[in-house]
Design an enzyme around this catalytic site. Structure first.
Site, PDB file in Angstrom:
ATOM      1  N   GLU A 145       0.814  -1.225   0.000  1.00 60.48           N
ATOM      2  CA  GLU A 145       0.000   0.000   0.000  1.00 60.48           C
ATOM      3  C   GLU A 145       0.845   1.271   0.000  1.00 60.48           C
ATOM      4  O   GLU A 145       1.034   1.912   1.044  1.00 60.48           O
ATOM      5  CB  GLU A 145      -0.950   0.001   1.199  1.00 60.48           C
ATOM      6  N   GLU A 316      -6.553  -7.979   0.017  1.00 62.96           N
ATOM      7  CA  GLU A 316      -6.966  -7.953   1.422  1.00 62.96           C
ATOM      8  C   GLU A 316      -8.463  -7.680   1.430  1.00 62.96           C
ATOM      9  O   GLU A 316      -8.903  -6.651   0.923  1.00 62.96           O
ATOM     10  CB  GLU A 316      -6.255  -6.836   2.205  1.00 62.96           C
TER      11      GLU A 316
HETATM   12  C1  GAL Z   1      -4.168  -2.514   5.370  1.00 62.21           C
HETATM   13  C2  GAL Z   1      -2.734  -2.981   5.423  1.00 62.21           C
HETATM   14  C3  GAL Z   1      -2.593  -4.238   6.252  1.00 62.21           C
HETATM   15  C4  GAL Z   1      -3.347  -4.119   7.542  1.00 62.21           C
HETATM   16  C5  GAL Z   1      -4.783  -3.816   7.220  1.00 62.21           C
HETATM   17  C6  GAL Z   1      -5.686  -3.755   8.413  1.00 62.21           C
HETATM   18  O1  GAL Z   1      -4.260  -1.161   5.025  1.00 62.21           O
HETATM   19  O2  GAL Z   1      -2.257  -3.228   4.135  1.00 62.21           O
HETATM   20  O3  GAL Z   1      -1.228  -4.497   6.488  1.00 62.21           O
HETATM   21  O4  GAL Z   1      -2.787  -3.134   8.337  1.00 62.21           O
HETATM   22  O5  GAL Z   1      -4.844  -2.568   6.568  1.00 62.21           O
HETATM   23  O6  GAL Z   1      -6.993  -3.466   8.014  1.00 62.21           O
END
Ligand code: GAL
Length: 663
Positions: A145, A316
Site C-alpha cells: 500500500e 486484502e
Molecule cells: C491494510 C494494510 C494491512 C493491515 C490492514 C488492516 O491497510 O495493508 O497491512 O494493516 O490494513 O486493516
C-alpha cells in the site's frame, strides 16, 4: 483461470512455529488456494546488515507449498529495519509540517531517497534470488500500500533535491520554468533550479504549477520505486505474476502509470473501514453502516480491473470490524460473502482475506480475522464455507468490455486540490457519484485514463477532467462515443494555465461552450436547474456562466443571470456548467444514456446488478427482499428471486436478455 480463487494473508512470524503445519492444513481444508506472506519481514530476515536468517521463512514456504497452497511472496520494503534507519536516518519521510516521521510502525521511508531505493533494490534482489524459482511461489506482491498513512508526499531534503533534478529535466532552462509557473506573479522568479523549494510551510498558497509539478514528481517517484522492484522480480522469478495492493479512494499517485508495470493490480477492500470517512451523506452512512456503500466494491474492482488490463485481485478483504477507522462497526452477517462475490462479478480473479488469525499482541489486536486469536472460527470463516460451496455452482466466466467508459485522470484531481476555488468542491467524489448513479441504472462500466484506448465505447463520461490536453481532446473527438462532460473539464492546460480560449479549452469545439466566469455558492444559496423545462433540481455550489451556440437543455434558476445555460448539448457532447446534486445527476445520466442509445434501468438504491460473461449477479444491500427485473429465461445458480437481504443471486442467461440495461 476464470473461476474465483481464494486466499488469505498470513503472518507466521507472529505465531509459534508449532502452529504452522496445522494452519496450512486447515487453509487447504477450507478451500483456500493462495496464501500471501512476508510483506513486513525485512527486520526478521536481515536482523543486521548482511546477516540473513532465511531458515524460518524457507520452512514456512515449504510447509504451505507441501500442503497444496500457492504462495504469494512479498518484497518487504514497506518496513525498513531499525539498523538501516540508524545507519541512514535520511531515508525517513518528512510530513508537510516539516517533522520527520520516525521508526516503530511502518512505511517510514521517503520515495525520494536514492539511498532507500538502492536498499530496496538490494533486499528485493535477495528475496527474489532466494524464492524466485521456488516451485511453491506463484506470484509476488511488491511492498505494501504505497500511500498508506499518507506517505506518497514527503518533504525531505532528498525530495527537495529530487524535485530540483526532475524540474531541470522537465524544463531544461530556468527561464522556461519561470514562464511556465508564471513566477512574475508576486515576483517569485528563480535564477537557478537550486533555488527551488518544496511547496510546504509557506505564508500563503504556493504557486499552483509548482504544486502540481510536485504531485507529478512524487507520483513519478512511486512509479520508479515500483518498477525498480518489478524489474528485479521479472529477472529472478520469470513466469510469476507481479502485483501491488492499491487502496480504496486513493488518488495520491497516478495508478494508471504504476499499473503499467504490474501483471495484476491488487486492491485492498475495506468497505466498512472506508465508509465513515467517505463522501456519502449521513443518511447513506446510516443506511449502509453494516454493509458498506453498494458501489464500493464495484467502483474499485472496475477501476483496477481496467488499469490491470483485465486482471484485478483483492489482496486484502475486510473480514469483520477493522481497528483503524474513527468507529469500527461489525458487518451484517453475509456481507463478507456478498463483498467477495461482488468483487468477482466486477472482474476480480482472486479474493484473499485479511487475515488468517487475529493478532494477540502489538498493533491491530482489535482487527478481526477468519479466526480469533484463540483459534476459534469467526464469522468470516463461516461465510468462507458458503463461498466455497457457491463456487462449485458457478461455471467460469470472463467479464466483457463495457459499452460505457468513465475517464479518470489523476492529474485533474490533483489540479482541483491545488486550485479548488470552492472549499467543498467534491473533486474525486464526483467520479464516485457518477459511477454509483450509473450502476443504480444497471450500467456496467470500464474506466479509462487519458492515454488509454477509447475505441468501442458508445458513451464516455468525464465527471471531472480539469486538465484536458489537445491530444486527449482530439482523441475524444475521434472516438465513436458520445461524451458527457462534467463542469470544470478542460479549464486548465497541462501547465495549469487558463486556456487561451478560456475553459473548456481543448474541449471548446466539441462542446460549443465558452466559460465566461465561475462562481462557488454556499449551500444556503439554494439555486436550482430547470432540466428539459421539467423540474427544478439542486446542484452543489459550483456554477459556471457560459456562452454557447449549441442547444441548451438545462437552465439555472437564480436571482443572478436567471436562465443562463446549465446543460448544453452539441452533436457529440453534453456539457454540464455545474456539479449536479443527486436527483439532477440521475436525470442527466439517464438522459445521456438514452441520447447514446442505451436504455437505463432503475434498480433502486439497494440492488446492484452486473454481468460477468454469461453470468448475471444481483446484490441486495438492503433490509428487504428485492425482485430481479423480469427476464424470459434465466436459470438461477446461487440464491433466489427475490434476492434476500444482504444476499447474492447468480444466474445464467439462457434466453433473450431482459431489456433493462446496457451490458
Ligand atoms: C491494510 C494494510 C494491512 C493491515 C490492514 C488492516 O491497510 O495493508 O497491512 O494493516 O490494513 O486493516
Amino acid at each position: 483461470m476464470s473461476k474465483l480463487e481464494l486466499g488469505v494473508c498470513y503472518y507466521p512470524e507472529q505465531w509459534d512455529p508449532s502452529l504452522w503445519r496445522d494452519d496450512a492444513a486447515q487453509m487447504v481444508d477450507m478451500g483456500l488456494d493462495w496464501v500471501r506472506i512476508a510483506e513486513f519481514t525485512w527486520g526478521l530476515i536481515e536482523p543486521e546488515r548482511g546477516r540473513f536468517e532465511w531458515g524460518w521463512l524457507d520452512e514456512v514456504i515449504e510447509i504451505l507449498g507441501e500442503a497444496g497452497l500457492r504462495v504469494m511472496m512479498s518484497t518487504p520494503t514497506a518496513a525498513p529495519p531499525k539498523w538501516l534507519v540508524d545507519e541512514h536516518p535520511e531515508i525517513l519521510p518528512v510530513g508537510s509540517d516539516g517533522r520527520v516521521r520516525g521508526f516503530g510502525s511502518r512505511r517510514h521511508y521517503c520515495f525520494s531517497s536514492d539511498i532507500y531505493l538502492a536498499e530496496a533494490r538490494r533486499i528485493a534482489t535477495e528475496y527474489a534470488r532466494r524464492y524466485g524459482q521456488n516451485p511453491h511461489v506463484g506470484a509476488w506482491q511488491i511492498d505494501n500500500e504505497y500511500n498508506d498513512h499518507d506517505t506518497v508526499l514527503s518533504y525531505s531534503d532528498a525530495a527537495r533535491q529530487g524535485f530540483r533534478r526532475w524540474l531541470a529535466d522537465r524544463y531544461r532552462s530556468i527561464n522556461v520554468l519561470n514562464e511556465t509557473w508564471g513566477t512574475a506573479f508576486w515576483g517569485s522568479t528563480y535564477s537557478s533550479f537550486d533555488q527551488i523549494e518544496l511547496p510546504n510551510g509557506l505564508v500563503a498558497s504556493p504557486n499552483p504549477t509548482q504544486s502540481l509539478d510536485f504531485r507529478r514528481y512524487s507520483s513519478d517517484r512511486v512509479r520508479l520505486f515500483n518498477k525498480a522492484q518489478a524489474d528485479i522480480l521479472r529477472d529472478h522469478s520469470p513466469g510469476r505474476d507481479v502485483t501491488h495492493n492499491f487502496m480504496a479512494g486513493s488518488f495520491e499517485f497516478d495508478h494508471h502509470d504504476v499499473a503499467r508495470d504490474l501483471d495484476i493490480v491488487g486492491f485492498d477492500s475495506y468497505p466498512l473501514g472506508n465508509l465513515l470517512g467517505s463522501g456519502l451523506s449521513e443518511q447513506e452512512k446510516h443506511r449502509y453502516l453494516r454493509t458498506g456503500a453498494p458501489d464500493y466494491q464495484g467502483f474499485h474492482c472496475d477501476l483496477y480491473r481496467s488499469q490491470g488490463r483485465g486482471r484485478v485481485w483483492v489482496l486484502e478483504q475486510q473480514p469483520g470490524p477493522v481497528d483503524w477507522a474513527e468507529k469500527n462497526p461489525s458487518p451484517a452477517e453475509g456481507m463478507v460473502r456478498l463483498w467477495t462475490w461482488a468483487a468477482y462479478a466486477h472482474g476480480a480473479q482472486a479474493v484473499m482475506f485479511f487475515r488468517w488469525r487475529q493478532a494477540k499482541s502489538a498493533q491491530e489486536q482489535f482487527h478481526t480475522a477468519l479466526f480469533r486469536s484463540d483459534g476459534s472460527p469467526d464469522q468470516a470463516a463461516i461465510e468462507l464455507k458458503q463461498i466455497v460451496q457457491d463456487r462449485v455452482a458457478l461455471p467460469p466466466a470472463k467479464r466483457d468490455k463495457a459499452t460505457v467508459a468513465m475517464l479518470l485522470d489523476y492529474t485533474s484531481i490533483w489540479a482541483a486540490d491545488v486550485l479548488p476555488h470552492d472549499d467543498d468542491f467534491p473533486n474525486a467524489q464526483i467520479v464516485r457519484e457518477w459511477y454509483a448513479a450509473l450502476r443504480e441504472m444497471g450500467v456496467d462500466l470500464d474506466f479509462v485514463g487519458p492515454d488509454d484506448d477509447l475505441s468501442g465505447y458508445t458513451l464516455i463520461v468525464l465527471p471531472q477532467s480539469m486538465i484536458v490536453s489537445e491530444k486527449l481532446a482530439s482523441r475524444l473527438a475521434g472516438s465513436q462515443a458520445k461524451l458527457l462532460i462534467g463542469a470544470r473539464s478542460g479549464s486548465m492546460t497541462p501547465d495549469m494555465h487558463t486556456p487561451s480560449n478560456l475553459a473548456p479549452g481543448a474541449l471548446a469545439d466539441l462542446t460549443g461552450v465558452r466559460v465566461l466566469r465561475v462562481e462557488s455558492l454556499p449551500e444556503l444559496a439554494n439555486e436550482t436547474v430547470l432540466f428539459f423545462e421539467k423540474t427544478s433540481l439542486a446542484f452543489t455550489g459550483w456554477r459556471e456562466i457560459v456562452d454557447t451556440n449549441q442547444e441548451v437543455i438545462g437552465q439555472f434558476i437564480s436571482n443572478y443571470r436567471d436562465g443562463s445555460p446549465a446543460v448544453i448539448r452539441s452533436e457529440k457532447a453534453t456539457y454540464l456548467a455545474m456539479v449536479p446534486g443527486q436527483e439532477l445527476l440521475r436525470q442527466v445520466l439517464q438522459n445521456a444514456l438514452e441520447w447514446s442509445g442505451i436504455s437505463p434501468a432503475d434498480h433502486g438504491p439497494d440492488l446492484r446488478i452486473t454481468q460477468r460473461g454469461g453470468l448475471g449477479f444481483a446484490f441486495n444491500y438492503g433490509t428487504s427482499a428485492l425482485h430481479l427485473p423480469t427476464c424470459d429465461r434465466r436459470k438461477i445458480l446461487v440464491g433466489s428471486d427475490p434476492v434476500m437481504p444482504r444476499d447474492v443471486t447468480v444466474w445464467n442467461e439462457v434466453g433473450p436478455l431482459d431489456q433493462t440495461a446496457a451490458k
